[in-house]
Design an enzyme around this catalytic site. Structure first.
Site, short mmCIF file in Angstrom:
data_model
loop_
_atom_site.label_atom_id
_atom_site.label_comp_id
_atom_site.label_asym_id
_atom_site.label_seq_id
_atom_site.Cartn_x
_atom_site.Cartn_y
_atom_site.Cartn_z
N TRP A 1 51.57 34.98 57.85
CA TRP A 1 50.16 35.14 57.54
C TRP A 1 49.37 34.99 58.82
O TRP A 1 49.55 34.00 59.54
CB TRP A 1 49.72 34.11 56.51
CG TRP A 1 50.35 34.27 55.18
CD1 TRP A 1 51.41 33.58 54.69
CD2 TRP A 1 49.95 35.18 54.14
NE1 TRP A 1 51.71 33.99 53.41
CE2 TRP A 1 50.81 34.98 53.06
CE3 TRP A 1 48.96 36.14 54.02
CZ2 TRP A 1 50.71 35.70 51.88
CZ3 TRP A 1 48.85 36.86 52.85
CH2 TRP A 1 49.72 36.63 51.79
N THR B 1 49.36 50.92 51.94
CA THR B 1 49.38 49.51 51.57
C THR B 1 50.15 49.31 50.27
O THR B 1 50.93 48.35 50.13
CB THR B 1 47.95 48.96 51.42
OG1 THR B 1 47.27 49.08 52.68
CG2 THR B 1 47.94 47.52 50.98
N GLU C 1 40.44 46.50 50.55
CA GLU C 1 41.28 45.55 51.29
C GLU C 1 42.27 46.25 52.23
O GLU C 1 43.20 45.62 52.71
CB GLU C 1 42.03 44.65 50.30
CG GLU C 1 41.12 43.70 49.56
CD GLU C 1 41.87 42.55 48.90
OE1 GLU C 1 43.08 42.38 49.20
OE2 GLU C 1 41.27 41.83 48.09
N GLU D 1 19.06 36.86 29.06
CA GLU D 1 17.96 36.33 28.27
C GLU D 1 18.44 35.89 26.88
O GLU D 1 18.07 34.82 26.39
CB GLU D 1 16.86 37.39 28.11
CG GLU D 1 16.24 37.83 29.43
CD GLU D 1 16.90 39.06 30.03
OE1 GLU D 1 16.21 39.85 30.67
OE2 GLU D 1 18.14 39.22 29.86
N ASP E 1 53.37 46.95 50.85
CA ASP E 1 53.17 45.57 50.42
C ASP E 1 53.46 45.32 48.95
O ASP E 1 53.57 44.16 48.54
CB ASP E 1 51.72 45.14 50.71
CG ASP E 1 51.38 45.14 52.19
OD1 ASP E 1 52.32 45.22 53.00
OD2 ASP E 1 50.19 45.08 52.54
N ARG F 1 37.38 38.83 45.73
CA ARG F 1 37.85 39.73 44.67
C ARG F 1 37.13 39.45 43.36
O ARG F 1 36.74 40.36 42.64
CB ARG F 1 39.36 39.55 44.45
CG ARG F 1 40.24 40.17 45.50
CD ARG F 1 41.71 40.02 45.10
NE ARG F 1 42.61 40.58 46.10
CZ ARG F 1 43.93 40.61 46.00
NH1 ARG F 1 44.51 40.08 44.92
NH2 ARG F 1 44.67 41.14 46.95
N LEU G 1 47.08 42.93 43.46
CA LEU G 1 45.63 43.14 43.46
C LEU G 1 44.93 42.43 42.30
O LEU G 1 43.85 42.84 41.88
CB LEU G 1 45.29 44.64 43.43
CG LEU G 1 45.90 45.49 44.55
CD1 LEU G 1 45.47 46.94 44.41
CD2 LEU G 1 45.53 44.95 45.92
N HIS H 1 23.24 39.77 27.16
CA HIS H 1 22.45 39.71 28.37
C HIS H 1 21.99 38.28 28.63
O HIS H 1 22.04 37.42 27.75
CB HIS H 1 21.24 40.63 28.24
CG HIS H 1 21.59 42.09 28.27
ND1 HIS H 1 20.65 43.08 28.20
CD2 HIS H 1 22.79 42.73 28.35
CE1 HIS H 1 21.23 44.27 28.23
NE2 HIS H 1 22.54 44.07 28.31
N GLY I 1 44.60 49.89 53.65
CA GLY I 1 44.85 49.63 55.06
C GLY I 1 43.85 50.27 56.02
O GLY I 1 42.77 50.74 55.63
#
Length: 368
Positions: free
Chosen positions: A174, A200, A298, A55, A204, A188, A208, A53, A300
């Site tokens: 693009w 998607t 992200e 701290e 595509d 991301r 990811l 953590h 579709g």
């Protein structure tokens, strides 16, 4: 009592905590700064995987006794329960801190108020609520998962000026420029998981994964496909990186498809299904139960619309390019079944800036 420099040091702690976003689930991403006589002695943030953590990360940089009489600035109430390690509240007490400044409380029943009570009982001065609003915004995913069971959902939309994500023939690479695409990678990196729909995944063949972001914990790759009819080739099936694959599907998913993905180490999550498709409220709750605090969708367009209709989208991040594709282009959202304008979801603009030749705008869900 609040002191003049408390906000300054808490702002530094918040910036450190933000480094852990997307890296610490199911734990929160916390920042900690230890200050004495106007000088920073140590800085810490929750490390990848949630341990140590913040701290403890900060205290580990100091020799014994160096923190005695100092002030710790912590962005979330220090934990008070024993898990894999003893409580952070105890660590602060044992280090001899004189004062602890906390941005916001932790609603986890194991902690809520107990961490602060431990500090007070040990004689430390405790100040709470310093930059509380910013801390709650940064911690939205964790706080929401604890209080409602579901993670924060961010919907990313990259489109032309007139809201299209592809031409009539499907050409989409693009629409936005390289600076915007790099910003998506940063987006991301700040989320626990990246989610796309089955269409998607089929069209595509996305990976990811994070690219050009250094050594960071890879986000969970989530695909939503009722029938589990997604390609058995491509990065999702063949990539042996450390990025997990979770598949959300319905009861009619073929046994052969389930067996294929299980054999490749994927986690399968079955949710209810109606005439309109999978129950996305149930799906998002399942992701929260699995420990996720921040999920980035992200696309579709159909998945984005189903999340909006399920009323589970908390934040929208838009990237808008200065190009027009016209009415025959593919819209960024699928059909939304609303009775009228008053029923449509509303979001409030939080920030707007230029990214390369494009515009990035962030919208926060308007509270009911």
């Amino acid at each position: 009592m609040m002191q003049p420099d408390d906000q300054r040091w808490m702002a530094l702690a918040l910036s450190l905590g933000a480094r852990g976003l997307g890296q610490t689930w199911p734990n929160p991403a916390v920042g900690c700064v230890i200050v004495k006589d106007g000088r920073v002695l140590a800085r810490g943030w929750t490390q990848s995987g949630g341990r140590p953590h913040a701290e403890r990360h900060a205290l580990s940089q100091l020799p014994d006794g160096a923190a005695r009489g100092a002030t710790a600035y912590v962005t979330l109430e220090p934990c008070s329960h024993t898990g894999q390690t003893s409580p952070c509240a105890s660590a602060l007490i044992n280090a001899g801190l004189a004062r602890v400044v906390v941005a916001t409380g932790d609603p986890d029943p194991r902690v809520s108020g107990r961490g602060i009570a431990m500090l007070l009982d040990a004689g430390l001065e405790v100040v709470t609520g310093v930059l509380d609003q910013q801390a709650r915004q940064d911690q939205q995913g964790f706080l929401q998962r604890v209080t409602t069971g579901r993670p924060m959902v961010t919907l990313k939309l990259a489109s032309s000026f007139d809201g299209r994500i592809a031409t009539e023939t499907g050409e989409s690479q693009w629409i936005t420029g390289p600076a915007a695409r790099q910003q998506v990678q940063a987006l991301r990196a700040s989320h626990d998981a990246v989610m796309v729909g089955g269409s998607t995944a089929r069209e595509d063949l996305p990976s990811l994964t994070l690219r050009a972001m250094g050594q960071r914990r890879q986000p969970v790759r989530v695909v939503v496909s009722a029938a589990l009819n997604i390609p058995t080739h491509g990065p999702l099936a063949e990539d042996d990186s450390a990025a997990p694959v979770w598949l959300i599907h319905g009861s009619d998913a073929a046994p052969a498809a389930r067996d294929f993905w299980r054999a490749r180490g994927a986690t399968l999550i079955e949710v209810g299904q109606g005439r309109a498709g999978l129950d996305m409220s149930e799906a998002v709750l399942a992701l929260g139960q699995a420990g996720l605090t921040r999920v980035l969708c992200e696309g579709g367009g159909s998945l984005a619309a189903s999340l909006l209709e399920a009323d589970v989208v908390d934040q929208v991040v838009g990237f808008t390019a200065g190009v027009m594709l016209g009415a025959t282009g593919l819209p960024s959202l699928g059909p939304l079944d609303y009775s009228g304008l008053e029923a449509a979801p509303r979001f409030s603009l939080r920030s707007n800036r230029r990214v390369g030749e494009d515009t990035m705008h962030i919208w926060q869900r308007v509270a009911d």
